[in-house]
Design an enzyme around this catalytic site. Structure first.
Site, PDB file in Angstrom:
ATOM      1  N   GLU A  57       0.838  -1.445  -0.012  1.00 31.77           N
ATOM      2  CA  GLU A  57       0.163  -0.069  -0.066  1.00 31.77           C
ATOM      3  C   GLU A  57       0.898   1.489   0.164  1.00 31.77           C
ATOM      4  O   GLU A  57       1.889   1.368   0.671  1.00 31.77           O
ATOM      5  CB  GLU A  57      -0.886   0.024   1.134  1.00 31.77           C
ATOM      6  CG  GLU A  57      -2.010   1.149   1.094  1.00 31.77           C
ATOM      7  CD  GLU A  57      -3.172   0.728   2.216  1.00 31.77           C
ATOM      8  OE1 GLU A  57      -3.994   0.010   1.724  1.00 31.77           O
ATOM      9  OE2 GLU A  57      -2.955   0.999   3.572  1.00 31.77           O
TER      10      GLU A  57
ATOM     11  N   LYS B  24       0.426   4.761   1.423  1.00 29.53           N
ATOM     12  CA  LYS B  24      -0.314   5.474   2.521  1.00 29.53           C
ATOM     13  C   LYS B  24       0.682   6.433   3.096  1.00 29.53           C
ATOM     14  O   LYS B  24       1.453   6.100   3.857  1.00 29.53           O
ATOM     15  CB  LYS B  24      -0.756   4.365   3.448  1.00 29.53           C
ATOM     16  CG  LYS B  24      -1.852   5.036   4.581  1.00 29.53           C
ATOM     17  CD  LYS B  24      -2.580   4.152   5.213  1.00 29.53           C
ATOM     18  CE  LYS B  24      -1.675   3.081   5.809  1.00 29.53           C
ATOM     19  NZ  LYS B  24      -2.487   2.138   6.669  1.00 29.53           N
TER      20      LYS B  24
ATOM     21  N   LYS C  79      -8.203   2.129  -2.662  1.00 32.02           N
ATOM     22  CA  LYS C  79      -8.619   1.883  -1.227  1.00 32.02           C
ATOM     23  C   LYS C  79      -9.142   3.291  -0.991  1.00 32.02           C
ATOM     24  O   LYS C  79      -8.480   4.218  -0.587  1.00 32.02           O
ATOM     25  CB  LYS C  79      -7.384   1.667  -0.536  1.00 32.02           C
ATOM     26  CG  LYS C  79      -7.949   0.994   0.847  1.00 32.02           C
ATOM     27  CD  LYS C  79      -6.799   0.382   1.689  1.00 32.02           C
ATOM     28  CE  LYS C  79      -7.247   0.123   3.147  1.00 32.02           C
ATOM     29  NZ  LYS C  79      -6.129  -0.509   4.119  1.00 32.02           N
TER      30      LYS C  79
ATOM     31  N   GLU D  63     -14.345  -5.975   2.409  1.00 31.28           N
ATOM     32  CA  GLU D  63     -13.768  -6.115   3.530  1.00 31.28           C
ATOM     33  C   GLU D  63     -14.624  -6.093   4.633  1.00 31.28           C
ATOM     34  O   GLU D  63     -15.616  -5.337   4.758  1.00 31.28           O
ATOM     35  CB  GLU D  63     -12.753  -4.861   3.677  1.00 31.28           C
ATOM     36  CG  GLU D  63     -12.047  -4.567   4.953  1.00 31.28           C
ATOM     37  CD  GLU D  63     -11.256  -3.281   4.867  1.00 31.28           C
ATOM     38  OE1 GLU D  63     -10.071  -3.373   4.530  1.00 31.28           O
ATOM     39  OE2 GLU D  63     -11.799  -2.284   5.400  1.00 31.28           O
TER      40      GLU D  63
ATOM     41  N   ASN E   1     -10.020  -7.307   8.148  1.00 31.22           N
ATOM     42  CA  ASN E   1      -9.196  -6.136   8.673  1.00 31.22           C
ATOM     43  C   ASN E   1      -9.210  -6.375  10.398  1.00 31.22           C
ATOM     44  O   ASN E   1     -10.354  -6.202  11.176  1.00 31.22           O
ATOM     45  CB  ASN E   1      -9.981  -4.785   8.230  1.00 31.22           C
ATOM     46  CG  ASN E   1      -9.067  -3.786   8.360  1.00 31.22           C
ATOM     47  OD1 ASN E   1      -8.164  -3.498   9.610  1.00 31.22           O
ATOM     48  ND2 ASN E   1      -8.390  -2.927   7.225  1.00 31.22           N
TER      49      ASN E   1
ATOM     50  N   GLU F  96      -5.675  -8.117   6.717  1.00 30.35           N
ATOM     51  CA  GLU F  96      -5.394  -6.700   6.667  1.00 30.35           C
ATOM     52  C   GLU F  96      -5.204  -5.960   7.862  1.00 30.35           C
ATOM     53  O   GLU F  96      -5.879  -6.481   8.846  1.00 30.35           O
ATOM     54  CB  GLU F  96      -6.391  -5.845   5.769  1.00 30.35           C
ATOM     55  CG  GLU F  96      -6.930  -6.450   4.403  1.00 30.35           C
ATOM     56  CD  GLU F  96      -8.297  -5.630   3.757  1.00 30.35           C
ATOM     57  OE1 GLU F  96      -8.165  -4.657   3.887  1.00 30.35           O
ATOM     58  OE2 GLU F  96      -9.092  -6.551   3.655  1.00 30.35           O
ATOM     59  N   SER F  97      -4.415  -5.245   8.092  1.00 30.52           N
ATOM     60  CA  SER F  97      -3.897  -4.355   9.200  1.00 30.52           C
ATOM     61  C   SER F  97      -3.202  -5.031  10.227  1.00 30.52           C
ATOM     62  O   SER F  97      -3.455  -6.221  10.426  1.00 30.52           O
ATOM     63  CB  SER F  97      -5.075  -3.593   9.660  1.00 30.52           C
ATOM     64  OG  SER F  97      -5.751  -2.605   8.831  1.00 30.52           O
TER      65      SER F  97
END
Length: 258
Positions: free
Chosen positions: A53, A55, A115, A164, A185, A215-216
């Site tokens: 990603e 970000k 995203k 998600e 997530n 995710e995360s």
């Protein structure tokens, strides 16, 4: 008002401004031609796939990495084994833009995921025009009927969707929808806290045939091995990569633990 509600209200206002400027019919007529990459194919492998990603900031982390060369990072992601690239396009809260997504799409061959907080069909057409190969749909912020509609519109226009979930009510929506690609997530959207145990708790409630993405909160090879052992097909990683001096080189280090 919590952070999520602030983001959604901001997004509604942003969309109102955009739609007043260029209505959906006008936007649809402006479709640009990009060579699409197949997100589903890119994630269907025998090894752990990485969606890397771009970000620069987030509500939970603040400034993550101020960079004048996001294109260089995207190319480094591709050169170091990323299966796809995720681009944050929300500006007020994440420092991204839809224009950045277009630039990255024009610079790499692997799929590019938009995203953002997608709440309208308008954003699907906008994503297509700016070169996205796929987009994120957050089940937690959408009623099931809206989620289903946006998913169908996304597929109809020729894009893929990563659907998600952050909570069990959202997992139930994902299970009913049966998307090609789904994501769990580990961040609680109300508190913004991370709980890695959520990956394991939620996994067996996901649609069996879906490609599953964790995710995360994934910051180490130990975390990668943890989600791989559960059964996840891939990971979406942003913060832990962007904090490195060379985010691209951090991908093999994350996967191999070296």
């Amino acid at each position: 008002m919590n952070t999520l509600n602030q983001i959604i209200e901001s997004k509604k206002h942003e969309l109102q401004v955009l739609e007043n400027k260029i209505p959906l019919k006008g936007l649809s007529a402006k479709h640009k031609k990009f060579k699409r990459a197949d997100m589903l194919k890119a994630l269907t492998t025998d090894t752990m796939s990485v969606i890397a990603e771009i970000k620069q900031k987030s509500p939970s982390e603040g400034v993550i990495k101020k960079t004048s060369d996001p294109i260089g990072i995207a190319k480094s992601y591709e050169n170091n084994g990323a299966a796809a690239i995720s681009v944050l396009t929300d500006n007020p809260f994440f420092g991204g833009s839809i224009e950045l997504l277009s630039k990255i799409k024009s610079s790499v061959k692997i799929p590019v995921l938009r995203k953002d907080f997608i709440i309208s069909e308008y954003q699907i057409h906008e994503s297509y025009i700016h070169g996205a190969d796929a987009l994120l749909l957050i089940a937690d912020i959408l009623d099931y009927s809206v989620l289903e509609l946006l998913y169908e519109k996304t597929m109809e226009i020729g894009l893929k969707a990563l659907v998600e979930a952050h909570s069990m009510p959202a997992i139930k929506k994902v299970k009913k929808l049966k998307p090609e690609i789904c994501g769990v997530n580990s961040r609680n959207l109300e508190t913004m806290e991370i709980d890695l145990k959520w990956f394991e708790t939620s996994y067996h409630h996901l649609p069996e045939a879906s490609i599953k993405i964790a995710e995360s909160g994934i910051h180490s090879n130990e975390h990668v091995r943890f989600v791989e052992a559960i059964g996840y097909d891939g990971i979406l990683v942003g913060t832990s990569l962007m904090k490195k001096d060379d985010p691209g080189l951090a991908i093999p280090q994350l996967l191999d633990g070296e």
